[in-house]
Design an enzyme around this catalytic site. Structure first.
Site, PDB file in Angstrom:
ATOM      1  N   TYR A 166      66.131  35.917 132.468  1.00 32.01           N
ATOM      2  CA  TYR A 166      66.857  36.785 133.392  1.00 32.01           C
ATOM      3  C   TYR A 166      67.355  38.016 132.643  1.00 32.01           C
ATOM      4  O   TYR A 166      68.089  37.894 131.663  1.00 32.01           O
ATOM      5  CB  TYR A 166      68.015  36.015 134.033  1.00 32.01           C
ATOM      6  CG  TYR A 166      68.927  36.909 134.818  1.00 32.01           C
ATOM      7  CD1 TYR A 166      68.446  37.655 135.894  1.00 32.01           C
ATOM      8  CD2 TYR A 166      70.260  37.038 134.480  1.00 32.01           C
ATOM      9  CE1 TYR A 166      69.283  38.501 136.603  1.00 32.01           C
ATOM     10  CE2 TYR A 166      71.112  37.873 135.191  1.00 32.01           C
ATOM     11  CZ  TYR A 166      70.604  38.607 136.247  1.00 32.01           C
ATOM     12  OH  TYR A 166      71.430  39.452 136.937  1.00 32.01           O
ATOM     13  N   ASP A 204      70.085  27.801 130.092  1.00 28.64           N
ATOM     14  CA  ASP A 204      70.372  28.290 131.446  1.00 28.64           C
ATOM     15  C   ASP A 204      69.542  27.425 132.403  1.00 28.64           C
ATOM     16  O   ASP A 204      68.317  27.547 132.466  1.00 28.64           O
ATOM     17  CB  ASP A 204      69.989  29.774 131.537  1.00 28.64           C
ATOM     18  CG  ASP A 204      70.343  30.385 132.890  1.00 28.64           C
ATOM     19  OD1 ASP A 204      70.445  29.631 133.873  1.00 28.64           O
ATOM     20  OD2 ASP A 204      70.489  31.625 132.952  1.00 28.64           O
ATOM     21  N   LYS A 228      73.559  30.599 142.658  1.00 31.25           N
ATOM     22  CA  LYS A 228      72.201  30.317 143.124  1.00 31.25           C
ATOM     23  C   LYS A 228      72.127  28.934 143.785  1.00 31.25           C
ATOM     24  O   LYS A 228      72.784  28.709 144.774  1.00 31.25           O
ATOM     25  CB  LYS A 228      71.235  30.482 141.950  1.00 31.25           C
ATOM     26  CG  LYS A 228      71.413  31.794 141.174  1.00 31.25           C
ATOM     27  CD  LYS A 228      71.149  32.995 142.053  1.00 31.25           C
ATOM     28  CE  LYS A 228      71.168  34.348 141.388  1.00 31.25           C
ATOM     29  NZ  LYS A 228      72.175  34.701 140.441  1.00 31.25           N
ATOM     30  N   ARG A 244      95.442  30.941 136.066  1.00 27.86           N
ATOM     31  CA  ARG A 244      94.472  31.355 135.033  1.00 27.86           C
ATOM     32  C   ARG A 244      94.289  30.280 133.974  1.00 27.86           C
ATOM     33  O   ARG A 244      93.216  30.160 133.381  1.00 27.86           O
ATOM     34  CB  ARG A 244      94.918  32.697 134.395  1.00 27.86           C
ATOM     35  CG  ARG A 244      94.058  33.125 133.242  1.00 27.86           C
ATOM     36  CD  ARG A 244      94.148  34.613 132.901  1.00 27.86           C
ATOM     37  NE  ARG A 244      95.497  35.138 132.843  1.00 27.86           N
ATOM     38  CZ  ARG A 244      96.386  34.873 131.886  1.00 27.86           C
ATOM     39  NH1 ARG A 244      96.057  34.070 130.893  1.00 27.86           N
ATOM     40  NH2 ARG A 244      97.586  35.403 131.928  1.00 27.86           N
TER      41      ARG A 244
END
Ligand SMILES: Cc1ncc(COP(=O)(O)O)c(C=O)c1O
Length: 392
Positions: free
Chosen positions: A114, A187, A212, A62
């Protein structure tokens, strides 16, 4: 070549074209073995050395997943940034930026983008004590008016933006944000660093839904942030990732790097096909409009010409003249375009955004969003033509 020399390859400083960087994964060679593809390291914990020193670069998955490092290095190079971090999803990356703000801070948020990002920021902002002003993407004066010097800490945009493919002038907005003491986050999921490099235009942070185009094969959920500089804000993002733990798993990071190596080739062909389809269907009698920034009549075309290099993206939307029912029929009638959400994969997708986004959606109900894949352009054109005919 010895181990030390191999390990130096990724750090080669000279300027290379993005295609070269991607194909060679920024010069990656595994130091220990000389392998030209990284190993997948599934371990969650790493033994300490002499004097109980923490191993480098991590003692626990982590804190930092070493399997993500090659993809992070490549993405940072493609975007021209100082450092990149991978996250478990695009939304986790968005959240990391918002969590780095403090209660009382103000966000200027582009209205049309989005819907997941808009909804999340709007709902989370209230609970976290942040205020938000929504601004239309093409209205620079409204962006300027919305900025509250000293209080606005973040301007968040997406360009070209879902699902109308509006353009925002990154350089102009970056200058306004800087003057007001705010950071500009972009973005860049749809444009990819192949078409637009926001950091070079003055943005501070780039975000990707790596699900994507970066991965490109519809088989990884991942997100990424890239920073222009390693400052205190970036340190807060790093600390959030370490402590809250939205890290990317090792296998996903491996797949992502594999996908990124063909990113330039994919994006280039996908843009070509999208431009072909936009031109072919522009003016079609079954359509009210084709929304694609590459078309001269698109409202964002002038900015796109200045800001996007090598293509106008591989996303377009169709407004179906006969309305919502006919639009859904078109999506159902396609045989090659798959009726599924998401974008940026090798297979073409068609979706009725208003259905996906739900009754509150501001998206026109007769809009179909198309993500163009790697099929032959003529096959896709024939598929669409037949589907439009079936719904006529
Ligand atoms: C432009 C854009 N940004 C962010 C996201 C969220 O990314 P993810 O689904 O990887 O969490 C998406 C997802 O569709 C997107 O299209």
């Amino acid at each position: 070549m010895n181990d030390a020399e191999r390990a130096r390859r990724p750090l080669r400083p000279q300027r290379q074209h993005l295609e070269t960087l991607a194909a060679q994964a920024a010069g990656y060679v595994e130091p220990l073995t000389g392998a030209i593809v990284p190993s997948i390291q599934p371990a969650t914990t790493f033994v300490r050395g002499r004097d109980y020193q923490a191993p480098s670069p991590t003692d626990y998955i982590r804190t930092r997943n070493p399997s993500g490092a090659p993809a992070e290095e490549l993405l940072a190079r493609l975007e021209g940034g100082a450092e990149a971090f991978l996250f478990s999803s695009g939304m986790a990356a968005v959240n990391a930026v918002v969590m780095a703000l403090r209660p009382g801070d103000h966000i200027v948020l582009q209205k049309s983008l989005y819907y997941g990002v808009r909804n999340w920021i709007l709902s989370f902002a209230q609970d976290w004590g942040l205020s938000v002003t929504l601004v239309e993407s093409d209205d620079e004066a409204a962006f300027q008016a919305a900025l509250q010097p000293g209080t606005t800490k973040l301007v968040w945009i997406e360009t070209p933006s879902n699902p109308l493919w509006n353009l925002v002038d990154i350089a102009g907005l970056a200058a306004l944000a800087r003057e007001a003491g705010a950071r500009l986050a972009v973005d860049n999921t749809v444009a990819t660093p192949l078409l637009t490099q926001p950091l070079a235009l003055g943005a501070d942070i780039v975000m990707h839904s790596a699900t994507k185009y970066l991965n490109g094969h519809s088989d990884v959920l991942a997100g990424a942030l890239v920073t222009a500089r390693k400052d205190s804000f970036w340190a807060r993002i790093q600390s959030y990732r370490q402590q809250a733990g939205p890290v990317l798993g090792s296998f996903e990071a491996w797949l992502l790097l594999r996908g990124m190596r063909t990113l330039p080739l994919r994006v280039s062909r996908q843009c070509e096909t999208a431009a072909f389809l936009a031109a072919r269907f522009n003016g079609h009698p079954a359509l009210d409009d084709v929304l694609y920034p590459g078309l001269p009549e698109h409202p964002g075309h002038a900015i796109a010409r200045r800001q996007m290099k090598g293509g106008f993206g591989a996303m377009l939307s169709l407004l179906i003249r006969k309305g919502e029912t006919a639009a859904i029929k078109v999506a159902e009638s396609c045989r090659l375009f798959l009726p599924a959400t998401s974008l940026g994969g090798v297979e073409s997708l068609i979706e009725h955004r208003a259905t996906v986004e739900g009754p509150e959606s501001p998206v026109p109900r007769h809009l179909l969003r198309l993500s163009i894949g790697l099929e032959h352009a003529e096959d896709l054109a024939a598929d669409l033509e037949e589907a439009l005919h079936a719904a006529a």
